[in-house]
Design a protein around this motif. Structure first.
Motif, PDB file in Angstrom:
ATOM      1  N   VAL A   1       0.732  -1.215  -0.061  1.00  0.00           N
ATOM      2  CA  VAL A   1      -0.151   0.032  -0.008  1.00  0.00           C
ATOM      3  C   VAL A   1       0.747   1.340  -0.187  1.00  0.00           C
ATOM      4  O   VAL A   1       0.744   2.023  -0.738  1.00  0.00           O
ATOM      5  N   ALA A   2       1.966   1.348   0.750  1.00  0.00           N
ATOM      6  CA  ALA A   2       2.718   2.306   0.801  1.00  0.00           C
ATOM      7  C   ALA A   2       3.357   2.688  -0.377  1.00  0.00           C
ATOM      8  O   ALA A   2       3.824   3.730  -0.789  1.00  0.00           O
ATOM      9  N   ASP A   3       3.896   1.375  -1.142  1.00  0.00           N
ATOM     10  CA  ASP A   3       4.652   1.768  -2.265  1.00  0.00           C
ATOM     11  C   ASP A   3       3.675   2.110  -3.413  1.00  0.00           C
ATOM     12  O   ASP A   3       4.135   3.005  -4.566  1.00  0.00           O
ATOM     13  N   LYS A   4       2.528   1.970  -3.440  1.00  0.00           N
ATOM     14  CA  LYS A   4       1.529   2.206  -4.622  1.00  0.00           C
ATOM     15  C   LYS A   4       0.814   3.782  -4.438  1.00  0.00           C
ATOM     16  O   LYS A   4       0.567   4.323  -5.305  1.00  0.00           O
TER      17      LYS A   4
ATOM     18  N   ALA B   1     -17.265   0.918   9.880  1.00  0.00           N
ATOM     19  CA  ALA B   1     -17.944   2.314   9.955  1.00  0.00           C
ATOM     20  C   ALA B   1     -17.987   3.112  11.286  1.00  0.00           C
ATOM     21  O   ALA B   1     -18.286   4.212  11.197  1.00  0.00           O
ATOM     22  N   GLY B   2     -17.489   2.273  12.278  1.00  0.00           N
ATOM     23  CA  GLY B   2     -17.414   3.081  13.542  1.00  0.00           C
ATOM     24  C   GLY B   2     -15.967   3.979  13.808  1.00  0.00           C
ATOM     25  O   GLY B   2     -16.066   4.568  15.023  1.00  0.00           O
ATOM     26  N   MET B   3     -15.248   3.918  12.832  1.00  0.00           N
ATOM     27  CA  MET B   3     -13.870   4.373  13.054  1.00  0.00           C
ATOM     28  C   MET B   3     -13.912   5.937  12.719  1.00  0.00           C
ATOM     29  O   MET B   3     -14.796   6.308  11.866  1.00  0.00           O
ATOM     30  N   SER B   4     -13.478   6.852  13.339  1.00  0.00           N
ATOM     31  CA  SER B   4     -13.438   8.267  13.279  1.00  0.00           C
ATOM     32  C   SER B   4     -12.440   8.295  11.763  1.00  0.00           C
ATOM     33  O   SER B   4     -11.332   7.541  11.859  1.00  0.00           O
ATOM     34  N   ARG B   5     -12.799   9.316  11.271  1.00  0.00           N
ATOM     35  CA  ARG B   5     -11.706   9.869  10.057  1.00  0.00           C
ATOM     36  C   ARG B   5     -10.436  10.212  10.571  1.00  0.00           C
ATOM     37  O   ARG B   5      -9.358  10.021   9.959  1.00  0.00           O
ATOM     38  N   GLU B   6     -10.301  10.782  11.952  1.00  0.00           N
ATOM     39  CA  GLU B   6      -9.042  11.144  12.509  1.00  0.00           C
ATOM     40  C   GLU B   6      -8.236   9.786  12.731  1.00  0.00           C
ATOM     41  O   GLU B   6      -7.059  10.152  12.295  1.00  0.00           O
ATOM     42  N   ASN B   7      -8.975   8.814  13.102  1.00  0.00           N
ATOM     43  CA  ASN B   7      -7.899   7.567  13.249  1.00  0.00           C
ATOM     44  C   ASN B   7      -7.668   7.031  12.044  1.00  0.00           C
ATOM     45  O   ASN B   7      -6.590   6.329  11.929  1.00  0.00           O
ATOM     46  N   ALA B   8      -8.698   6.991  11.123  1.00  0.00           N
ATOM     47  CA  ALA B   8      -8.172   6.312   9.964  1.00  0.00           C
ATOM     48  C   ALA B   8      -7.137   7.067   9.291  1.00  0.00           C
ATOM     49  O   ALA B   8      -6.240   6.802   8.619  1.00  0.00           O
ATOM     50  N   ILE B   9      -7.104   8.441   9.316  1.00  0.00           N
ATOM     51  CA  ILE B   9      -6.021   9.196   8.678  1.00  0.00           C
ATOM     52  C   ILE B   9      -4.634   8.748   9.526  1.00  0.00           C
ATOM     53  O   ILE B   9      -3.731   8.810   8.871  1.00  0.00           O
ATOM     54  N   LYS B  10      -4.841   8.909  10.921  1.00  0.00           N
ATOM     55  CA  LYS B  10      -3.620   8.414  11.571  1.00  0.00           C
ATOM     56  C   LYS B  10      -2.905   6.998  11.184  1.00  0.00           C
ATOM     57  O   LYS B  10      -1.749   6.759  10.930  1.00  0.00           O
ATOM     58  N   MET B  11      -4.002   6.055  10.701  1.00  0.00           N
ATOM     59  CA  MET B  11      -3.634   4.777  10.251  1.00  0.00           C
ATOM     60  C   MET B  11      -2.784   4.721   9.131  1.00  0.00           C
ATOM     61  O   MET B  11      -1.786   4.176   8.802  1.00  0.00           O
ATOM     62  N   VAL B  12      -3.277   5.554   8.248  1.00  0.00           N
ATOM     63  CA  VAL B  12      -2.732   5.932   6.751  1.00  0.00           C
ATOM     64  C   VAL B  12      -1.501   6.520   7.025  1.00  0.00           C
ATOM     65  O   VAL B  12      -0.497   6.197   6.068  1.00  0.00           O
ATOM     66  N   GLU B  13      -1.281   7.470   7.754  1.00  0.00           N
ATOM     67  CA  GLU B  13       0.090   8.165   8.067  1.00  0.00           C
ATOM     68  C   GLU B  13       1.109   7.180   8.255  1.00  0.00           C
ATOM     69  O   GLU B  13       2.029   7.240   7.681  1.00  0.00           O
ATOM     70  N   TYR B  14       0.832   6.110   9.330  1.00  0.00           N
ATOM     71  CA  TYR B  14       1.594   5.355   9.441  1.00  0.00           C
ATOM     72  C   TYR B  14       1.937   4.285   8.384  1.00  0.00           C
ATOM     73  O   TYR B  14       3.218   4.053   8.048  1.00  0.00           O
ATOM     74  N   ILE B  15       1.119   3.769   7.804  1.00  0.00           N
ATOM     75  CA  ILE B  15       1.313   3.105   6.768  1.00  0.00           C
ATOM     76  C   ILE B  15       2.245   3.604   5.491  1.00  0.00           C
ATOM     77  O   ILE B  15       3.230   3.247   5.060  1.00  0.00           O
ATOM     78  N   LEU B  16       1.840   4.814   5.433  1.00  0.00           N
ATOM     79  CA  LEU B  16       2.735   5.537   4.295  1.00  0.00           C
ATOM     80  C   LEU B  16       4.177   5.803   4.656  1.00  0.00           C
ATOM     81  O   LEU B  16       5.120   6.152   3.863  1.00  0.00           O
ATOM     82  N   THR B  17       4.380   5.904   5.858  1.00  0.00           N
ATOM     83  CA  THR B  17       5.914   5.780   6.572  1.00  0.00           C
ATOM     84  C   THR B  17       6.730   4.603   6.239  1.00  0.00           C
ATOM     85  O   THR B  17       7.733   4.644   6.255  1.00  0.00           O
ATOM     86  N   LEU B  18       5.963   3.591   5.452  1.00  0.00           N
ATOM     87  CA  LEU B  18       6.718   1.969   5.194  1.00  0.00           C
ATOM     88  C   LEU B  18       7.352   2.392   3.914  1.00  0.00           C
ATOM     89  O   LEU B  18       7.762   1.134   3.511  1.00  0.00           O
ATOM     90  N   LYS B  19       6.806   3.487   3.203  1.00  0.00           N
ATOM     91  CA  LYS B  19       7.328   3.636   1.892  1.00  0.00           C
ATOM     92  C   LYS B  19       8.778   3.421   1.762  1.00  0.00           C
ATOM     93  O   LYS B  19       9.434   3.902   2.401  1.00  0.00           O
ATOM     94  N   LYS B  20       9.458   2.709   0.596  1.00  0.00           N
ATOM     95  CA  LYS B  20      10.706   2.467   0.634  1.00  0.00           C
ATOM     96  C   LYS B  20      11.275   3.430  -0.699  1.00  0.00           C
ATOM     97  O   LYS B  20      10.765   3.868  -1.778  1.00  0.00           O
TER      98      LYS B  20
END
Length: 128
Positions: free
Chosen positions: A76-79, A109-128
């Motif tokens: 996901v991070a690479d794409k 559906a019960g997840m806040s947008r703020e928390n979903a963004i924080k998850m995505v931020e972490y995932i994108l830190t894995l970019k090589k």
């Protein structure tokens, strides 16, 4: 009659004697609960997004470097880039399919947008 009184007295004295507690015997007395210290993920050196991922059901279908049901976080991070953060956060919340095959991603559906963004931020830190 004297025998009856003697037996009753013996039973009363026996029941009044001190009983030593058996440590293996179950008890209905509640013990003091152990002290549980909440750990702030940032203070523990863990990215907030990773802590959220670990606390949700994400790791059932995704691993950091290995494809399971869905893509690995590394894939996901690479794409994707930071420009895709809103779209990815929406995918986490609404679910979807088609980007990585026909197996649908479960909506959260019960997840806040703020928390979903924080998850995505972490995932994108894995970019090589």
């Amino acid at each position: 009659m004297n025998r009856y009184i003697l037996v009753c007295t013996a039973l009363i004295l026996a029941s009044c004697g001190k009983n030593q507690a058996d440590p293996n015997k179950e008890s209905n007395i509640m013990l003091e609960e152990p002290l549980v210290v909440a750990v702030d993920s940032a203070a523990a050196g863990k990215h907030k997004g990773l802590a959220l991922i670990e606390g949700a059901d994400c790791l059932t279908c995704h691993k950091i470097e290995t494809r399971v049901v869905g893509p690995s976080y590394q894939e996901v991070a690479d794409k994707y880039t930071e420009a895709d953060m809103d779209m990815l956060a929406t995918k986490i919340i609404d679910g979807g399919k088609g980007n990585w095959g026909e197996i649908p991603m479960t909506p959260h559906a019960g997840m806040s947008r703020e928390n979903a963004i924080k998850m995505v931020e972490y995932i994108l830190t894995l970019k090589k």
